[in-house]
Motif scaffolding. Structure first.
Motif, PDB file in Angstrom:
ATOM      1  N   PHE A 235     -41.539 -11.436  22.172  1.00 57.36           N
ATOM      2  CA  PHE A 235     -42.365 -10.240  22.057  1.00 57.36           C
ATOM      3  C   PHE A 235     -43.395 -10.389  20.939  1.00 57.36           C
ATOM      4  CE2 PHE A 235     -43.298  -5.935  20.567  1.00 57.36           C
ATOM      5  CZ  PHE A 235     -43.725  -5.360  21.754  1.00 57.36           C
ATOM      6  N   LEU A 236     -43.021 -11.066  19.851  1.00 59.79           N
ATOM      7  CA  LEU A 236     -43.964 -11.292  18.745  1.00 59.79           C
ATOM      8  C   LEU A 236     -45.145 -12.158  19.192  1.00 59.79           C
ATOM      9  CD1 LEU A 236     -41.463 -11.974  15.825  1.00 59.79           C
ATOM     10  CD2 LEU A 236     -42.721  -9.865  16.283  1.00 59.79           C
ATOM     11  N   TYR A 237     -44.915 -13.060  20.141  1.00 59.14           N
ATOM     12  CA  TYR A 237     -45.964 -13.951  20.636  1.00 59.14           C
ATOM     13  C   TYR A 237     -46.699 -13.376  21.850  1.00 59.14           C
ATOM     14  CZ  TYR A 237     -44.323 -17.662  17.581  1.00 59.14           C
ATOM     15  OH  TYR A 237     -43.987 -18.403  16.486  1.00 59.14           O
ATOM     16  N   LYS A 238     -46.320 -12.176  22.279  1.00 54.78           N
ATOM     17  CA  LYS A 238     -46.873 -11.590  23.502  1.00 54.78           C
ATOM     18  C   LYS A 238     -48.388 -11.440  23.452  1.00 54.78           C
ATOM     19  CE  LYS A 238     -46.517  -7.635  26.542  1.00 54.78           C
ATOM     20  NZ  LYS A 238     -45.799  -6.412  26.872  1.00 54.78           N
ATOM     21  N   LYS A 239     -48.918 -10.953  22.358  1.00 53.82           N
ATOM     22  CA  LYS A 239     -50.360 -10.720  22.262  1.00 53.82           C
ATOM     23  C   LYS A 239     -51.136 -12.036  22.309  1.00 53.82           C
ATOM     24  CE  LYS A 239     -53.793  -8.169  19.649  1.00 53.82           C
ATOM     25  NZ  LYS A 239     -54.059  -7.308  18.505  1.00 53.82           N
ATOM     26  N   ALA A 240     -50.662 -13.037  21.600  1.00 53.66           N
ATOM     27  CA  ALA A 240     -51.368 -14.318  21.542  1.00 53.66           C
ATOM     28  C   ALA A 240     -51.256 -15.096  22.852  1.00 53.66           C
ATOM     29  CB  ALA A 240     -50.825 -15.164  20.394  1.00 53.66           C
ATOM     30  N   THR A 241     -50.112 -14.966  23.542  1.00 53.43           N
ATOM     31  CA  THR A 241     -49.886 -15.772  24.743  1.00 53.43           C
ATOM     32  C   THR A 241     -50.112 -15.005  26.048  1.00 53.43           C
ATOM     33  OG1 THR A 241     -47.535 -15.208  24.795  1.00 53.43           O
ATOM     34  CG2 THR A 241     -48.175 -17.197  23.571  1.00 53.43           C
ATOM     35  N   ARG A 242     -50.171 -13.686  25.971  1.00 50.18           N
ATOM     36  CA  ARG A 242     -50.268 -12.816  27.160  1.00 50.18           C
ATOM     37  C   ARG A 242     -49.114 -13.076  28.128  1.00 50.18           C
ATOM     38  NH1 ARG A 242     -55.465 -15.366  27.990  1.00 50.18           N
ATOM     39  NH2 ARG A 242     -54.376 -15.948  29.857  1.00 50.18           N
ATOM     40  N   VAL A 243     -47.934 -13.316  27.572  1.00 49.12           N
ATOM     41  CA  VAL A 243     -46.738 -13.565  28.372  1.00 49.12           C
ATOM     42  C   VAL A 243     -45.800 -12.366  28.246  1.00 49.12           C
ATOM     43  CG1 VAL A 243     -44.672 -15.006  28.607  1.00 49.12           C
ATOM     44  CG2 VAL A 243     -46.878 -16.061  28.134  1.00 49.12           C
ATOM     45  N   ASN A 244     -45.500 -11.757  29.384  1.00 49.61           N
ATOM     46  CA  ASN A 244     -44.522 -10.677  29.409  1.00 49.61           C
ATOM     47  C   ASN A 244     -43.141 -11.285  29.540  1.00 49.61           C
ATOM     48  OD1 ASN A 244     -46.444  -8.583  29.328  1.00 49.61           O
ATOM     49  ND2 ASN A 244     -46.783  -8.811  31.515  1.00 49.61           N
ATOM     50  N   ASN A 245     -42.118 -10.571  29.058  1.00 50.59           N
ATOM     51  CA  ASN A 245     -40.763 -11.093  29.164  1.00 50.59           C
ATOM     52  C   ASN A 245     -39.782  -9.960  29.399  1.00 50.59           C
ATOM     53  OD1 ASN A 245     -39.292 -10.305  26.534  1.00 50.59           O
ATOM     54  ND2 ASN A 245     -41.282 -11.042  25.818  1.00 50.59           N
ATOM     55  N   VAL A 246     -38.640 -10.313  29.910  1.00 49.98           N
ATOM     56  CA  VAL A 246     -37.542  -9.373  30.096  1.00 49.98           C
ATOM     57  C   VAL A 246     -36.251 -10.113  29.792  1.00 49.98           C
ATOM     58  CG1 VAL A 246     -37.298  -9.833  32.562  1.00 49.98           C
ATOM     59  CG2 VAL A 246     -36.507  -7.663  31.636  1.00 49.98           C
ATOM     60  N   CYS A 247     -35.318  -9.417  29.176  1.00 46.44           N
ATOM     61  CA  CYS A 247     -34.023 -10.003  28.844  1.00 46.44           C
ATOM     62  C   CYS A 247     -32.989  -9.382  29.784  1.00 46.44           C
ATOM     63  CB  CYS A 247     -33.686  -9.700  27.381  1.00 46.44           C
ATOM     64  SG  CYS A 247     -32.175 -10.485  26.812  1.00 46.44           S
ATOM     65  N   CYS A 248     -32.402 -10.202  30.638  1.00 46.11           N
ATOM     66  CA  CYS A 248     -31.392  -9.736  31.594  1.00 46.11           C
ATOM     67  C   CYS A 248     -30.011 -10.146  31.095  1.00 46.11           C
ATOM     68  CB  CYS A 248     -31.639 -10.335  32.977  1.00 46.11           C
ATOM     69  SG  CYS A 248     -33.207  -9.828  33.684  1.00 46.11           S
ATOM     70  N   ILE A 249     -29.216  -9.134  30.766  1.00 44.63           N
ATOM     71  CA  ILE A 249     -27.882  -9.374  30.231  1.00 44.63           C
ATOM     72  C   ILE A 249     -26.901  -8.601  31.089  1.00 44.63           C
ATOM     73  CG2 ILE A 249     -26.370  -9.044  28.236  1.00 44.63           C
ATOM     74  CD1 ILE A 249     -28.886  -9.121  26.490  1.00 44.63           C
ATOM     75  N   GLY A 250     -25.757  -9.202  31.396  1.00 48.93           N
ATOM     76  CA  GLY A 250     -24.746  -8.534  32.192  1.00 48.93           C
ATOM     77  C   GLY A 250     -24.313  -7.216  31.577  1.00 48.93           C
ATOM     78  N   GLY A 251     -24.209  -6.194  32.407  1.00 44.56           N
ATOM     79  CA  GLY A 251     -23.778  -4.878  31.943  1.00 44.56           C
ATOM     80  C   GLY A 251     -24.912  -3.963  31.543  1.00 44.56           C
ATOM     81  N   GLU A 252     -26.143  -4.457  31.524  1.00 39.74           N
ATOM     82  CA  GLU A 252     -27.301  -3.636  31.173  1.00 39.74           C
ATOM     83  C   GLU A 252     -28.199  -3.485  32.390  1.00 39.74           C
ATOM     84  OE1 GLU A 252     -29.466  -4.965  27.792  1.00 39.74           O
ATOM     85  OE2 GLU A 252     -27.735  -4.952  26.481  1.00 39.74           O
ATOM     86  N   SER A 253     -28.843  -2.340  32.507  1.00 40.93           N
ATOM     87  CA  SER A 253     -29.752  -2.132  33.631  1.00 40.93           C
ATOM     88  C   SER A 253     -31.167  -2.588  33.278  1.00 40.93           C
ATOM     89  CB  SER A 253     -29.777  -0.654  34.025  1.00 40.93           C
ATOM     90  OG  SER A 253     -30.283   0.114  32.950  1.00 40.93           O
ATOM     91  N   ARG A 254     -31.894  -3.022  34.294  1.00 36.58           N
ATOM     92  CA  ARG A 254     -33.302  -3.410  34.113  1.00 36.58           C
ATOM     93  C   ARG A 254     -34.069  -2.859  35.266  1.00 36.58           C
ATOM     94  NH1 ARG A 254     -33.807  -3.801  29.302  1.00 36.58           N
ATOM     95  NH2 ARG A 254     -32.825  -5.516  28.257  1.00 36.58           N
TER      96      ARG A 254
END
Length: 92
Positions: free
Chosen positions: A73-92
């Motif tokens: 997320f800290l590199y999001k502005k410079a790289t224009r890369v979106n990300n998501v963290c998928c962990i068992g037991g959490e909804s996305r």
């Protein structure tokens, strides 16, 4: 930063890698460098308008997965890369 130093040449070549290290050794950035390099190369060579996932980072623990997402997320502005963290037991 030991792993980060070793990961940088691998990332710049676009190769896959496995990084193992103790707390504070730079694992988080070592996970991200190859993925960010791959994404940038794909963007530069992409002729179609594909906007789907470009990289998958697998982490051995929930805590490391969340830490990798925070750093990404800290590199999001410079790289224009979106990300998501998928962990068992959490909804996305």
């Amino acid at each position: 930063m030991v792993i980060t130093i070793q990961a940088l040449p691998i990332a710049m070549e676009g190769n896959n890698m496995v990084g193992i290290g103790q707390t504070g050794s730079g694992k988080t950035l070592a996970f991200l460098l190859p993925a960010l390099t791959h994404i940038q190369k794909e963007r530069n060579s992409q002729t179609s308008g594909f906007e789907g996932p470009r990289a998958l980072i697998l982490a051995p623990t929930r805590e490391l997965a969340q830490q990798i997402q925070e750093v990404a997320f800290l590199y999001k502005k410079a790289t224009r890369v979106n990300n998501v963290c998928c962990i068992g037991g959490e909804s996305r």
